[in-house]
Design a protein around this motif. Structure first.
Motif, mmCIF file in Angstrom:
data_model
loop_
_atom_site.group_PDB
_atom_site.id
_atom_site.type_symbol
_atom_site.label_atom_id
_atom_site.label_comp_id
_atom_site.label_asym_id
_atom_site.label_seq_id
_atom_site.Cartn_x
_atom_site.Cartn_y
_atom_site.Cartn_z
ATOM 1 N N LEU A 21 0.834 -1.192 0.000
ATOM 2 C CA LEU A 21 0.000 0.000 0.000
ATOM 3 C C LEU A 21 0.873 1.248 0.000
ATOM 4 O O LEU A 21 1.944 1.276 0.618
ATOM 5 N N LEU A 22 0.383 2.288 -0.702
ATOM 6 C CA LEU A 22 1.068 3.573 -0.722
ATOM 7 C C LEU A 22 0.149 4.627 -0.127
ATOM 8 O O LEU A 22 -1.024 4.710 -0.511
ATOM 9 N N LEU A 81 5.060 3.604 2.663
ATOM 10 C CA LEU A 81 4.883 2.307 2.012
ATOM 11 C C LEU A 81 4.703 1.227 3.068
ATOM 12 O O LEU A 81 5.431 1.176 4.060
ATOM 13 N N ARG A 82 3.743 0.330 2.815
ATOM 14 C CA ARG A 82 3.465 -0.700 3.822
ATOM 15 C C ARG A 82 2.975 -1.974 3.150
ATOM 16 O O ARG A 82 1.985 -1.954 2.412
ATOM 17 N N ILE A 131 7.965 0.108 -6.335
ATOM 18 C CA ILE A 131 8.277 -0.974 -7.285
ATOM 19 C C ILE A 131 9.515 -1.722 -6.831
ATOM 20 O O ILE A 131 9.563 -2.964 -6.855
ATOM 21 N N ALA A 132 10.535 -0.987 -6.388
ATOM 22 C CA ALA A 132 11.774 -1.623 -5.938
ATOM 23 C C ALA A 132 11.525 -2.513 -4.735
ATOM 24 O O ALA A 132 12.089 -3.625 -4.640
ATOM 25 N N GLN A 133 10.677 -2.076 -3.805
ATOM 26 C CA GLN A 133 10.387 -2.898 -2.619
ATOM 27 C C GLN A 133 9.685 -4.194 -3.013
ATOM 28 O O GLN A 133 9.992 -5.268 -2.478
ATOM 29 N N VAL A 134 8.721 -4.094 -3.929
ATOM 30 C CA VAL A 134 8.010 -5.296 -4.356
ATOM 31 C C VAL A 134 8.961 -6.238 -5.086
ATOM 32 O O VAL A 134 8.921 -7.460 -4.884
ATOM 33 N N MET A 135 9.816 -5.690 -5.927
ATOM 34 C CA MET A 135 10.785 -6.532 -6.638
ATOM 35 C C MET A 135 11.717 -7.239 -5.664
ATOM 36 O O MET A 135 12.058 -8.410 -5.857
#
Length: 292
Positions: free
Chosen positions: A7-8, A26-27, A91-95
Motif C-alpha cells: 500500500l502507498l 509504504l506498507r 516498485i523496488a520494494q516489491v521486486m
C-alpha cells in the motif's frame, strides 16, 4: 503462487520528500487483507487507472515508460499526479520481495477512492510460473468493432480511449466473444475501417523490412513494450512507422504480432479465419531482446 501487496499513502507529485520519508509511506499487507471499502470509486465505478509491468530474473522492464503513462492516465481522469520517486521506491520494494529467478508481474493501481480519504494506491507483485507457449505457437484472432471512428481520441477525449483505466469490462467481454468464435484474442477495429489494438496488447504488423503500429493519436493506448521493440528493431535494420493501419492490411501482412508487458511478443497465426504468415525467428529475437 507467490504474491505481495504494497500500500502507498500518496504524496503530492511535487513533494521534496526524502527517501526516508517516502519509505514511511509504504506498507506491505497480507495478500488476503481487504484494502478497499465498499464505497471506493474503483470498486463501485471502475474509476481509476493501472499499469502492468513485466519482470524477469529480478529486473523490471520499462519503469520510466510505465510511470510516464500512469501520470498521463491520471491527468486524463483528473486524478492527482503520482509522485514518481514514491512509485519507483514502491516498485523496488516489491521486486526485492519477489523471487530473483523467473518471471513476475508488477501491477500499479490508483483509484479515486472516497471523498473522505482520497485516492487508494497499491502495487501487487506476482511470480509467474507460465512459460507463455503462445510466444511460439501464436494466437488466432478475430476483429471486433469498438463502435467508434478512428479519430475518437481527438474528437471525444472524455471517452478516455488513450488512458489505461480500471474499466476493462468491454475488453474482457471482447475476449469472451473471441472464445465463443473459436479464437484466442481480439484486434479492435474502428467503424471507419482501421485496426487499433488488442484488449490487453498493442498491434504490430510487418511488410518487408518495415514494422508498423497504429499512431497513438488515433485513440489507442501508447504501448510501452511496442516502444521498446521499436528501439530493438531499428537497431536490427528495420524501418519502424506509426500510422493508420487499414483492416485489410492485417490479411496482407508478412507477419502480425500482439505485444504486451507480461506476455511480450505473440505472433498472430489467423485473422478472422484467414491464415497469417509467422516469422518465428524474428519473434524469438524480439522476445530475447525484451527479456535481456
Amino acid at each position: 503462487m507467490t504474491s505481495f501487496v504494497l500500500l502507498l499513502d500518496p504524496i503530492p507529485a511535487d513533494s521534496p520528500a526524502t527517501a526516508y520519508e517516502i519509505a514511511a509511506t509504504l506498507r506491505f499487507v497480507p495478500a488476503t487483507e481487504p484494502i478497499l471499502t465498499a464505497f471506493d470509486a474503483g470498486a463501485g465505478r471502475g474509476d481509476g487507472i493501472f499499469e502492468t509491468l513485466g519482470a524477469h530474473d529480478g529486473r523490471v522492464r520499462g519503469v520510466d515508460a510505465h510511470l510516464h503513462r500512469l501520470a498521463a492516465s491520471a491527468e486524463k481522469l483528473d486524478l492527482p499526479a503520482p509522485h514518481p520517486e514514491q512509485w519507483r521506491a514502491a516498485i523496488a520494494q516489491v521486486m526485492d520481495a519477489l523471487p530473483i529467478q523467473g518471471q513476475a508481474s508488477i501491477r500499479l493501481t490508483i483509484t479515486r477512492g472516497t471523498e473522505a480519504h482520497g485516492p487508494t494506491c497499491w502495487i501487487t507483485g506476482t511470480a509467474i510460473a507460465s512459460e507463455f507457449p503462445e510466444r511460439t505457437t501464436g494466437v488466432r484472432v478475430v476483429t471486433l468493432s469498438r463502435g467508434y471512428t478512428n479519430d475518437v481520441g481527438e474528437s471525444s477525449p472524455w471517452l478516455l480511449v488513450g488512458a489505461k483505466t480500471l474499466s476493462y469490462a468491454i475488453n474482457m467481454a471482447a475476449l469472451r466473444e473471441a472464445k465463443r468464435r473459436g479464437a484466442d484474442d481480439v484486434i479492435f477495429t474502428s467503424t471507419d475501417g482501421f485496426a487499433l489494438e488488442g484488449p490487453t496488447s498493442s498491434l504490430l504488423i510487418r511488410r518487408g523490412t518495415t514494422i508498423v503500429t497504429p499512431a497513438i493519436q488515433f485513440g489507442i493506448l501508447a504501448g510501452t513494450t511496442q516502444a521498446d521493440l521499436f528501439s530493438h528493431l531499428q537497431a536490427d535494420g528495420f524501418t519502424c512507422e506509426y500510422r493508420t493501419i487499414g483492416v485489410e492490411e492485417l490479411r496482407e501482412a508478412d507477419a502480425v504480432w500482439l505485444v504486451s508487458s507480461v506476455r511480450l511478443a505473440v505472433p498472430v497465426t489467423e485473422v478472422d479465419g484467414h491464415t497469417i504468415p509467422t516469422d518465428l525467428a524474428l519473434t524469438a529475437r524480439m522476445n530475447a531482446a525484451l527479456l535481456s
